[in-house]
Design a protein around this motif. Structure first.
Motif, short mmCIF file in Angstrom:
data_model
loop_
_atom_site.label_atom_id
_atom_site.label_comp_id
_atom_site.label_asym_id
_atom_site.label_seq_id
_atom_site.Cartn_x
_atom_site.Cartn_y
_atom_site.Cartn_z
N ALA A 200 36.92 48.13 -4.78
CA ALA A 200 36.53 47.19 -5.85
C ALA A 200 37.72 46.30 -6.21
O ALA A 200 37.58 45.10 -6.46
N TRP A 201 38.92 46.89 -6.22
CA TRP A 201 40.13 46.11 -6.54
C TRP A 201 40.35 45.04 -5.47
O TRP A 201 40.60 43.87 -5.79
N TYR A 202 40.24 45.43 -4.21
CA TYR A 202 40.45 44.43 -3.14
C TYR A 202 39.41 43.32 -3.24
O TYR A 202 39.71 42.15 -3.03
N GLU A 203 38.19 43.71 -3.56
CA GLU A 203 37.13 42.71 -3.68
C GLU A 203 37.48 41.73 -4.82
O GLU A 203 37.39 40.51 -4.66
N PRO A 207 39.95 36.31 -4.25
CA PRO A 207 40.38 34.92 -4.52
C PRO A 207 41.88 34.78 -4.65
O PRO A 207 42.46 33.75 -4.30
N VAL A 208 42.53 35.83 -5.15
CA VAL A 208 44.00 35.78 -5.29
C VAL A 208 44.63 35.84 -3.90
O VAL A 208 45.57 35.10 -3.59
N MET A 209 44.09 36.71 -3.04
CA MET A 209 44.67 36.88 -1.71
C MET A 209 44.48 35.64 -0.85
O MET A 209 45.21 35.43 0.10
N GLU A 210 43.49 34.84 -1.20
CA GLU A 210 43.31 33.59 -0.46
C GLU A 210 44.34 32.55 -0.87
O GLU A 210 44.57 31.58 -0.18
N ARG A 211 44.95 32.81 -1.99
CA ARG A 211 45.84 31.80 -2.55
C ARG A 211 47.32 32.18 -2.37
O ARG A 211 48.15 31.32 -2.14
N VAL A 212 47.63 33.46 -2.52
CA VAL A 212 49.03 33.91 -2.41
C VAL A 212 49.08 35.15 -1.53
O VAL A 212 48.07 35.79 -1.26
N SER A 213 50.31 35.50 -1.10
CA SER A 213 50.51 36.72 -0.32
C SER A 213 50.52 37.92 -1.26
O SER A 213 51.37 38.00 -2.14
N VAL A 214 49.59 38.83 -1.04
CA VAL A 214 49.58 40.04 -1.85
C VAL A 214 50.17 41.18 -1.03
O VAL A 214 49.68 41.48 0.06
N PHE A 215 51.25 41.75 -1.54
CA PHE A 215 51.93 42.85 -0.87
C PHE A 215 51.57 44.16 -1.57
O PHE A 215 51.63 44.24 -2.80
N GLY A 224 45.28 48.29 3.74
CA GLY A 224 45.40 47.12 2.86
C GLY A 224 45.27 45.82 3.63
O GLY A 224 44.62 44.88 3.19
N HIS A 225 45.91 45.78 4.80
CA HIS A 225 45.86 44.54 5.59
C HIS A 225 44.43 44.24 6.04
O HIS A 225 44.00 43.09 6.05
N SER A 250 51.47 46.97 15.24
CA SER A 250 50.17 47.51 15.66
C SER A 250 49.08 47.16 14.64
O SER A 250 47.92 46.97 14.99
N ILE A 251 49.46 47.07 13.38
CA ILE A 251 48.49 46.67 12.34
C ILE A 251 48.07 45.21 12.58
O ILE A 251 46.88 44.88 12.59
#
Ligand SMILES: N[C@@H](CC=O)C(=O)O
Length: 331
Positions: A200-203, A207-215, A224-225, A250-251
């Motif tokens: 649910a968090w990743y979902e 929109p944030v991950m489309e905009r910035v790099s989330v580590f 996570g990747h 490999s990831i």
């Protein structure tokens, strides 16, 4: 405060769906990806920094082929570093990384906003790929205060972009909607360093991950990747930088084996490292991992008043890790 917190997305018009649609081409070209390694603090029994071991450590990290090196994270005990140490350490890391062509970020985190700003002004002169910052960490900041703080940091750092470090132990842990609101307000933020979460968090973070790099944390990098994370400021690079780089390869190549490596790493961490969390802080556990990995003489000591895991315990765990994670331990 309760009312003001959590309203950032609505206040600033960050409807998750409209941002997701509008932002897909907005992720900055230079946004960081991959496995980034922290420079840990090797200290002696007087809490003095062992500079020769810092040098050796950095040579090893650069030789391992990590995607980038950074200073001033939690594992580097940033709050304990004097300003003279910060300057010597960051100057040294910047010079070595620049000479080797390795991207570097400088952590300017400090619970005091004034000290953080000062660290950032000096870091800017070293030409890092980004500066890492935390929100002020004594009184919880409101949405407005967070924006006022980050706006000033972004202006003073320009043209160097910001990475916002918001780990689970932060005074204020931002929700996905709050991250979205902040990134919308401060476009100079190119990356987030966060604790990750469930599906649910990743979902919600999409929109944030489309905009910035989330580590996300290193030991969740494969899963996570798959769900959109761009990389890790990696505790697994603490364990073994070379093996962490091979795992990231490999990831990135989408190899199914990457997920089984993650399962093995998490089984080891779950059984032997996480149970220590009640007694030791995360920085101690990162130093423990480095000592288990045995790739550089960093040691398990932490600066006063925090406890490091006793060296004998690290030795015992190294023997187990050699069996369970032979690819992540040195002979
Ligand atoms: N949270 C860590 C990640 C490395 O282990 C940090 O201090 O950056």
């Amino acid at each position: 405060m309760g009312e003001r917190r959590g309203q950032m997305a609505e206040q600033h018009g960050a409807d998750p769906h409209s941002v997701a649609e509008a932002s897909s081409e907005r992720r900055p070209v230079k946004a960081p990806t991959g496995t980034w390694a922290t420079v840990l603090l090797p200290i002696d029994e007087n809490d003095d920094l062992r500079w020769e071991h810092v040098e050796e450590q950095l040579d090893h990290l650069i030789g391992a082929g990590v995607d980038g090196v950074y200073t001033g994270g939690s594992a580097a005990e940033f709050w304990t570093q004097s300003e003279a140490e910060v300057d010597r350490l960051t100057g040294f890391v910047a010079a070595r990384c620049a000479a080797a062509g390795v991207p570097f970020q400088i952590g300017c985190a400090h619970p005091s906003p004034q000290i953080a700003l000062d660290r950032l002004r000096r870091a800017r002169e070293l030409g890092p790929a980004a500066v890492q910052v935390i929100l002020p960490d004594w009184f919880t900041v409101t949405d407005r205060e967070a924006i006022v703080f980050l706006r000033r940091l972004a202006d003073e750092a320009a043209p160097i972009p910001l990475v916002l470090y918001n780990p689970p132990h932060s005074k204020r842990v931002l929700t996905p909607a709050e991250h979205q609101g902040l990134c919308g307000e401060i476009p100079e933020i190119i990356g987030l360093k966060v604790g990750g979460g469930d599906d649910a968090w990743y979902e919600a973070m999409r929109p944030v991950m489309e905009r910035v790099s989330v580590f996300v944390p290193g030991h969740h990098l494969a899963s996570g990747h798959r769900r959109g994370a761009a990389g890790a400021y990696s505790n697994i690079a603490c364990l073994n930088p070379r093996a962490a780089v091979a795992w990231w390869d490999s990831i990135r190549d989408g190899l199914p084996a990457a997920m089984s490596v993650e399962a093995r790493l998490n089984a080891f961490l779950g059984e032997f490292i996480q149970p220590l969390q009640g007694e030791y802080c995360n920085a101690a556990l990162d130093k423990l991992l480095a000592t288990i990995g045995g790739w550089s003489p960093i040691g398990t000591r932490l600066r006063w008043p925090y406890s490091g895991v006793p060296a004998e315990h690290a030795d015992a765990l190294r023997a187990i890790a050699r069996e369970r994670l032979p690819d992540f331990t040195c002979a």
